[in-house]
Design a protein around this motif. Structure first.
Motif, PDB file in Angstrom:
ATOM      1  N   SER A 216       0.828  -1.207   0.000  1.00  0.00           N
ATOM      2  CA  SER A 216       0.000   0.000   0.000  1.00  0.00           C
ATOM      3  C   SER A 216       0.862   1.256   0.000  1.00  0.00           C
ATOM      4  N   THR A 217       2.012   1.183   0.648  1.00  0.00           N
ATOM      5  CA  THR A 217       2.960   2.299   0.615  1.00  0.00           C
ATOM      6  C   THR A 217       3.401   2.572  -0.817  1.00  0.00           C
ATOM      7  N   LEU A 218       3.684   1.510  -1.562  1.00  0.00           N
ATOM      8  CA  LEU A 218       4.148   1.660  -2.942  1.00  0.00           C
ATOM      9  C   LEU A 218       3.092   2.298  -3.827  1.00  0.00           C
ATOM     10  N   ILE A 219       1.858   1.817  -3.755  1.00  0.00           N
ATOM     11  CA  ILE A 219       0.831   2.334  -4.663  1.00  0.00           C
ATOM     12  C   ILE A 219       0.539   3.808  -4.388  1.00  0.00           C
ATOM     13  N   ARG A 220       0.708   4.228  -3.127  1.00  0.00           N
ATOM     14  CA  ARG A 220       0.453   5.623  -2.783  1.00  0.00           C
ATOM     15  C   ARG A 220       1.568   6.562  -3.217  1.00  0.00           C
ATOM     16  N   HIS A 221       2.676   5.997  -3.664  1.00  0.00           N
ATOM     17  CA  HIS A 221       3.730   6.819  -4.248  1.00  0.00           C
ATOM     18  C   HIS A 221       3.386   7.227  -5.682  1.00  0.00           C
ATOM     19  N   PHE A 222       2.602   6.414  -6.368  1.00  0.00           N
ATOM     20  CA  PHE A 222       2.337   6.680  -7.776  1.00  0.00           C
ATOM     21  C   PHE A 222       1.617   8.009  -7.986  1.00  0.00           C
ATOM     22  N   ASN A 223       0.728   8.379  -7.059  1.00  0.00           N
ATOM     23  CA  ASN A 223       0.051   9.677  -7.166  1.00  0.00           C
ATOM     24  C   ASN A 223       0.475  10.628  -6.044  1.00  0.00           C
ATOM     25  N   ARG A 224       1.602  10.315  -5.419  1.00  0.00           N
ATOM     26  CA  ARG A 224       2.255  11.130  -4.394  1.00  0.00           C
ATOM     27  C   ARG A 224       1.356  11.427  -3.198  1.00  0.00           C
ATOM     28  N   LEU A 225       0.537  10.466  -2.840  1.00  0.00           N
ATOM     29  CA  LEU A 225      -0.124  10.554  -1.542  1.00  0.00           C
ATOM     30  C   LEU A 225       0.922  10.344  -0.450  1.00  0.00           C
ATOM     31  N   ILE A 226       2.005   9.644  -0.805  1.00  0.00           N
ATOM     32  CA  ILE A 226       3.178   9.502   0.057  1.00  0.00           C
ATOM     33  C   ILE A 226       4.386   9.994  -0.724  1.00  0.00           C
ATOM     34  N   GLU A 227       5.232  10.796  -0.066  1.00  0.00           N
ATOM     35  CA  GLU A 227       6.457  11.292  -0.697  1.00  0.00           C
ATOM     36  C   GLU A 227       7.596  10.300  -0.427  1.00  0.00           C
ATOM     37  N   PRO A 228       8.416  10.014  -1.419  1.00  0.00           N
ATOM     38  CA  PRO A 228       9.517   9.063  -1.208  1.00  0.00           C
ATOM     39  C   PRO A 228      10.665   9.704  -0.431  1.00  0.00           C
ATOM     40  N   THR A 229      11.475   8.870   0.163  1.00  0.00           N
ATOM     41  CA  THR A 229      12.708   9.345   0.776  1.00  0.00           C
ATOM     42  C   THR A 229      13.763   9.560  -0.308  1.00  0.00           C
ATOM     43  N   GLU A 230      13.825   8.602  -1.223  1.00  0.00           N
ATOM     44  CA  GLU A 230      14.698   8.717  -2.401  1.00  0.00           C
ATOM     45  C   GLU A 230      14.027   7.993  -3.556  1.00  0.00           C
ATOM     46  N   GLY A 231      14.436   8.348  -4.769  1.00  0.00           N
ATOM     47  CA  GLY A 231      13.967   7.602  -5.931  1.00  0.00           C
ATOM     48  C   GLY A 231      13.167   8.437  -6.901  1.00  0.00           C
ATOM     49  N   LYS A 232      12.783   7.787  -7.980  1.00  0.00           N
ATOM     50  CA  LYS A 232      12.112   8.473  -9.083  1.00  0.00           C
ATOM     51  C   LYS A 232      10.944   7.632  -9.573  1.00  0.00           C
ATOM     52  N   ILE A 233       9.825   8.305  -9.886  1.00  0.00           N
ATOM     53  CA  ILE A 233       8.678   7.646 -10.527  1.00  0.00           C
ATOM     54  C   ILE A 233       8.306   8.439 -11.768  1.00  0.00           C
ATOM     55  N   LEU A 234       8.377   7.771 -12.911  1.00  0.00           N
ATOM     56  CA  LEU A 234       7.998   8.401 -14.178  1.00  0.00           C
ATOM     57  C   LEU A 234       6.669   7.823 -14.643  1.00  0.00           C
ATOM     58  N   VAL A 235       5.734   8.696 -14.943  1.00  0.00           N
ATOM     59  CA  VAL A 235       4.459   8.293 -15.530  1.00  0.00           C
ATOM     60  C   VAL A 235       4.388   8.928 -16.909  1.00  0.00           C
TER      61      VAL A 235
ATOM     62  N   ILE B  47       2.565 -10.131 -11.685  1.00  0.00           N
ATOM     63  CA  ILE B  47       2.478 -10.018 -10.229  1.00  0.00           C
ATOM     64  C   ILE B  47       3.840  -9.623  -9.677  1.00  0.00           C
ATOM     65  N   ALA B  48       3.840  -8.648  -8.757  1.00  0.00           N
ATOM     66  CA  ALA B  48       5.047  -8.295  -8.005  1.00  0.00           C
ATOM     67  C   ALA B  48       4.815  -8.680  -6.550  1.00  0.00           C
ATOM     68  N   ILE B  49       5.769  -9.379  -5.953  1.00  0.00           N
ATOM     69  CA  ILE B  49       5.640  -9.809  -4.563  1.00  0.00           C
ATOM     70  C   ILE B  49       6.645  -9.051  -3.703  1.00  0.00           C
ATOM     71  N   LEU B  50       6.126  -8.404  -2.647  1.00  0.00           N
ATOM     72  CA  LEU B  50       6.949  -7.643  -1.724  1.00  0.00           C
ATOM     73  C   LEU B  50       7.074  -8.365  -0.386  1.00  0.00           C
ATOM     74  N   LYS B  51       8.211  -8.175   0.267  1.00  0.00           N
ATOM     75  CA  LYS B  51       8.416  -8.682   1.626  1.00  0.00           C
ATOM     76  C   LYS B  51       9.272  -7.668   2.377  1.00  0.00           C
ATOM     77  N   ASP B  52       8.752  -7.156   3.481  1.00  0.00           N
ATOM     78  CA  ASP B  52       9.483  -6.194   4.313  1.00  0.00           C
ATOM     79  C   ASP B  52      10.035  -5.031   3.496  1.00  0.00           C
ATOM     80  N   GLY B  53       9.241  -4.563   2.521  1.00  0.00           N
ATOM     81  CA  GLY B  53       9.655  -3.416   1.712  1.00  0.00           C
ATOM     82  C   GLY B  53      10.574  -3.749   0.562  1.00  0.00           C
ATOM     83  N   ASN B  54      10.940  -5.028   0.413  1.00  0.00           N
ATOM     84  CA  ASN B  54      11.817  -5.467  -0.681  1.00  0.00           C
ATOM     85  C   ASN B  54      11.002  -6.134  -1.785  1.00  0.00           C
TER      86      ASN B  54
END
Length: 409
Positions: free
Chosen positions: A73-92, A240-247
């Motif tokens: 859920s943290t990841l999906i909320r980065h796509f529309n910047r409901l959450i700001e990243p600490t580092e990194g880039k998202i291109l749409v 499908i992408a599978i996440l574990k502990d943020g990885n």
């Protein structure tokens, strides 16, 4: 134009998210590879995402899954910047979402992405039609136009006649349909769905999954779908992408996840999946080994003698016609080499469709003398499924089933 069409619609590069008061100070520790629990114990900061790299293709249903706390859920909320990243880039579509100004971000959220939440997120004091039209009203669309469009989407999701109802008057499944209609009504290219069906009872959930799959055939939107349920992921996901502990542990098609788990974590996820029910013929079939396309029995026999097998699939302009054995062809050739192949009696092997579940075709495959031909809706040969190949794909599943039964006894 073609290059743009072939590019991933969303590109995630080296994305990190650390929750806490001083995330930048914690980043060196995160990049050194310290486990999530270690980082929290030492710094009271929580690692939400670590070095995420993803490409999401245009028009696919891309499922992000994992257990609670995995970061999905943290990841999906980065796509529309409901959450700001600490580092990194998202291109749409080559637009760096992190560089958008507040006004640009507002426009981006209104027109580019729609979101469907687990909790429905409906406005309780607005009617159903007003809820569905809400995004269009924010865009400044006039009332007549937005209501007409909202009415059309309500009909599409099976809620025709519910325009003047209020959310409290609807069942959970109906409320989620309203949420889906609202997201679709804005005509945004990208649909974000965060555990959208998880609050529904199993039957309604299954119906909503079916509806999403059917809608997607016509809409061809880019859908990012979050779930903790592997069965749901396998059912609706193109990848499908599978996440574990943020990885990010593994990304692949459902068949890759099921048959080639990347590690013990993914293997534990898939071990209880009903593989024959989850896999379709298309995911495991092989290209058809040998075809005959000759017009006469004599020509067909020549073709047959050039292939290493004693059988082949006979194809004409109308598509797959049946299986031909070399012995039967040789017998027919003794009578008349110039006889048309259309009059030859082929072996009556019933073909199957690519979308059929493996579970549904197991009896036919085991009883057939030849690999089962796979044909599409137009009758064109797409592949074959042999008894040996099917056994290889399913052997691990049935061995696990037998072990579990033995342990119970």
């Amino acid at each position: 134009m073609t290059n743009q069409q072939n590019k991933p619609v969303i590109q995630v590069r080296d994305l990190y998210k650390v929750f806490g008061k001083h995330p930048a100070k914690v980043m060196p520790m995160v990049k050194e590879g310290l486990a999530k629990d270690e980082v929290f114990a030492k710094t009271n900061h929580n690692v939400g995402l670590r070095s995420i790299n993803l490409d999401i293709e245009r028009g696919e249903i891309f499922v992000i899954m994992g257990l609670s706390g995995s970061g999905k859920s943290t990841l999906i909320r980065h796509f529309n910047r409901l959450i700001e990243p600490t580092e990194g880039k998202i291109l749409v579509e080559d637009v760096d979402v992190m560089k958008l100004s507040p006004k640009e971000l507002e426009t981006f959220r209104r027109y580019k992405m729609s979101m469907v939440f687990q909790s429905f997120g409906l406005l309780p004091h607005h009617t159903v039609i007003d809820n569905v039209a809400y995004g269009l009203s924010i865009q400044g669309v006039d009332k007549a136009t937005r209501n007409a469009k909202a009415h059309q989407w309500l009909e599409t999701v099976g809620l025709k006649g519910y325009d003047d109802q209020y959310p409290a008057q609807l069942s959970g499944g109906q409320q989620q349909r309203v949420g889906l209609a609202r997201a679709l009504c804005t005509d945004a290219e990208i649909l974000l769905m965060d555990e959208a069906f998880s609050a529904l009872d199993p039957l309604i959930r299954s119906e909503m999954q079916d509806q999403l799959i059917e809608l997607q055939k016509d809409l061809n939107k880019t859908i990012i779908f979050i779930t903790h349920d592997l069965d749901e992921a396998l059912r609706i996901g193109d990848r499908i992408a599978i996440l574990k502990d943020g990885n990010l542990v593994q990304v692949g098609k459902p068949v890759d996840i099921l048959l080639n788990p990347a590690d013990d974590y993914v293997e534990a996820f898939v071990k209880d999946v009903n593989r024959p029910r989850a896999l379709t013929v298309e995911t495991v079939m092989r290209p058809p080994a040998h075809r005959l396309t000759a017009d006469t029995i004599g020509e067909a026999l020549k073709e047959m003698k050039r292939i290493p097998s004693n059988y082949a699939y006979y194809i004409n302009e109308d598509g797959f016609q049946g299986v031909v054995c070399q012995e039967a062809l040789e017998e027919a050739a003794k009578d008349d080499l110039k006889a048309p192949m259309d009059e030859f009696d082929t072996e009556g092997v019933e073909p199957v469709l690519p979308g059929a579940s493996l579970e549904s075709i197991i009896p036919e495959t085991l009883e057939a003398d030849f690999p089962i031909p796979v044909v599409d809706a137009d009758g064109d040969l797409q592949g074959e499924l042999s008894r040996t190949h099917l056994a290889g794909v399913l052997s691990d599943f049935y061995e696990t089933e037998e072990t579990q039964q033995s342990e119970k006894q």
